[in-house]
Design an enzyme around this catalytic site. Structure first.
Site, PDB file in Angstrom:
ATOM      1  N   ASP A 194       9.463  -1.793  -0.618  1.00  0.00           N
ATOM      2  CA  ASP A 194       8.342  -1.172  -1.322  1.00  0.00           C
ATOM      3  C   ASP A 194       8.760   0.146  -1.992  1.00  0.00           C
ATOM      4  OD1 ASP A 194       5.650  -1.215  -2.048  1.00  0.00           O
ATOM      5  OD2 ASP A 194       5.038  -1.889  -0.063  1.00  0.00           O
ATOM      6  N   ASP A 215      -1.390  -4.201  -6.474  1.00  0.00           N
ATOM      7  CA  ASP A 215      -1.751  -5.138  -5.401  1.00  0.00           C
ATOM      8  C   ASP A 215      -2.912  -6.061  -5.785  1.00  0.00           C
ATOM      9  OD1 ASP A 215       0.159  -3.689  -4.122  1.00  0.00           O
ATOM     10  OD2 ASP A 215      -1.075  -3.192  -2.379  1.00  0.00           O
TER      11      ASP A 215
HETATM   12  C1  GLA Z   1       2.086  -1.875  -1.053  1.00  0.00           C
HETATM   13  C2  GLA Z   1       2.532  -3.284  -1.508  1.00  0.00           C
HETATM   14  C3  GLA Z   1       1.738  -4.335  -0.762  1.00  0.00           C
HETATM   15  C4  GLA Z   1       1.909  -4.158   0.736  1.00  0.00           C
HETATM   16  C5  GLA Z   1       1.502  -2.753   1.147  1.00  0.00           C
HETATM   17  C6  GLA Z   1       1.819  -2.468   2.598  1.00  0.00           C
HETATM   18  O1  GLA Z   1       0.806  -1.589  -1.466  1.00  0.00           O
HETATM   19  O2  GLA Z   1       2.353  -3.418  -2.893  1.00  0.00           O
HETATM   20  O3  GLA Z   1       2.134  -5.632  -1.158  1.00  0.00           O
HETATM   21  O4  GLA Z   1       3.244  -4.411   1.085  1.00  0.00           O
HETATM   22  O5  GLA Z   1       2.184  -1.782   0.355  1.00  0.00           O
HETATM   23  O6  GLA Z   1       1.438  -1.183   2.970  1.00  0.00           O
END
Ligand code: GLA
Length: 377
Positions: A127, A184
């Site tokens: 990430d 997301d």
């Molecule tokens: C980010 C990523 C998500 C997930 C969250 C976990 O937002 O884009 O897909 O992995 O972190 O905290």
């Protein structure tokens, strides 16, 4: 080894968020086998954020699995996943903390890569939260890639920087096998539609070795779990899955596969859609007929064995009486004397033969997908 086809599997985040555990992972592994998901190609079982203790071990500096969630440690979970014929995925972050505020791998890349290799990981989602401003993102992905490559295990790097910092121009050079290109997803039609539309210009970057990841699927979540929003109808989930398949992006399930319903299971194991997604040649889809705002486009994609996939979309909120496209748009002019013989990908049924053009009415949020062969008219 870089992936030759879009990776497929399951990821904990969409449904479970922080509520992950040894038992939940083992049950998921069991379900992936019993329900035929593994055999359909969903082989990665990935544990997302929130799996570790809040702080590194003060003596070894290693990230440590949360002993309440994973009392037997991560290697035991990984062994179980492997015994089921699945591959094991872990999660960390290029920044100092993960997005949910657990230890990130910044400045600990080689130590963490070794830890993941000791766990038996086959996949690492990486990430981008809490990245120091002075650090160059491409360097951080290169660093973790280098660390994974020297870890002694073949670990697929799944980058997740949401399309920031012009990632398309450098991600392929880092050694990542896939990369998130959007923010997301949440469980609603508007969320997956906007994600999809935002990627229309980036599909040219989707190719073997490094696939454009449009995020984990919400198909079948039915508005339960960590990214619940408005929820989707069956028709909308079908459109989501068809888009992800058609555009040849990774297919990571996000619903609770332990209780997956029959409609969802049938959809995500649909052999015609999966054939398009996993086609050996991995060619890009293209717009065969463009609607003004891209909501009612027709897409085409050349497949191996001289087949062509065609997808009609109505991503608008209104029924559309005639989504239209001329066969000339995919290179078949009327004077060629050729026609398309169609198979309906949702049913597997013969959908007849068409010449010169196709015209299809579609409900709001619906789509249609065909696999076609060129025949004499
Ligand atoms: C980010 C990523 C998500 C997930 C969250 C976990 O937002 O884009 O897909 O992995 O972190 O905290």
């Amino acid at each position: 080894m870089l992936p030759k086809k879009p990776p497929m599997g399951f990821n904990t985040w969409n449904t479970f968020g922080p509520d992950i555990s040894d038992a939940m992972i083992r049950e998921t592994a069991d379900a992936m086998v019993e329900k035929g998901l593994r055999d359909a190609g969903y082989t990665y079982l990935v544990i997302d954020d929130c799996w570790s203790k809040r702080q590194r071990d003060p003596v070894t500096d290693k990230i440590v699995a949360d002993p309440e969630k994973f009392p037997q440690g991560m290697k035991a979970v990984s062994d179980y996943v492997h015994e089921k014929g699945l591959k094991f995925g872990m999660y960390s972050c290029a920044g100092v903390r993960t997005c949910a505020n657990y230890p990130g791998s910044y400045d600990h890349e080689f130590l963490d890569a070794k830890t993941f290799a000791e766990y038996g990981a086959d996949f690492l989602k990486y990430d981008y939260c809490y990245k120091p401003d002075y650090a160059d993102g491409s360097l951080l992905y290169r660093r973790i890639s280098m660390a994974l490559q020297s870890s002694g295990r073949d670990i697929l790097l799944s980058a997740c920087n949401w399309g920031c910092d012009d990632v398309y121009s450098w991600i392929r050079s880092t050694g990542a096998g896939m990369y998130r290109s959007t923010g997301d997803i949440t469980d609603s039609f508007g969320s997956f539609r906007d994600i999809f539309l935002s990627q229309l210009d980036n599909m040219k970057y989707n190719a073997p070795g490094c696939f454009n990841d449009m995020d984990m699927l919400t198909v079948g979540m039915r508005n339960r779990g960590n990214v619940a929003a408005k929820g989707c109808s069956d028709l909308e989930y079908r459109t989501e899955f068809a888009l992800w398949c058609f555009f040849g992006v990774p297919l990571m399930l996000g619903c609770d596969v332990r209780s997956i319903d029959d409609t969802t299971l049938k959809l995500v194991t649909n052999p015609w859609l999966l054939r398009i997604n996993q086609d050996a040649e991995c060619r890009s889809a293209f717009i065969a007929h463009k609607d003004r705002d891209n909501l009612c486009n027709v897409y085409a994609r050349l497949l191996s064995n001289n087949e062509i996939a065609i997808m009609f979309t109505n991503l608008s909120d209104h029924p559309h009486g005639e989504v239209w496209f001329p066969l000339d748009a995919i290179g078949i002019p009327p004077e060629a004397g050729k026609a398309l013989q169609l198979t309906n990908c949702f049913t597997g049924e013969d959908a007849g033969t068409v010449k010169e053009y196709m015209l299809l009415p579609l409900e709001a949020h619906d789509c249609a997908v065909f696999i076609a062969k060129v025949v004499d008219a």
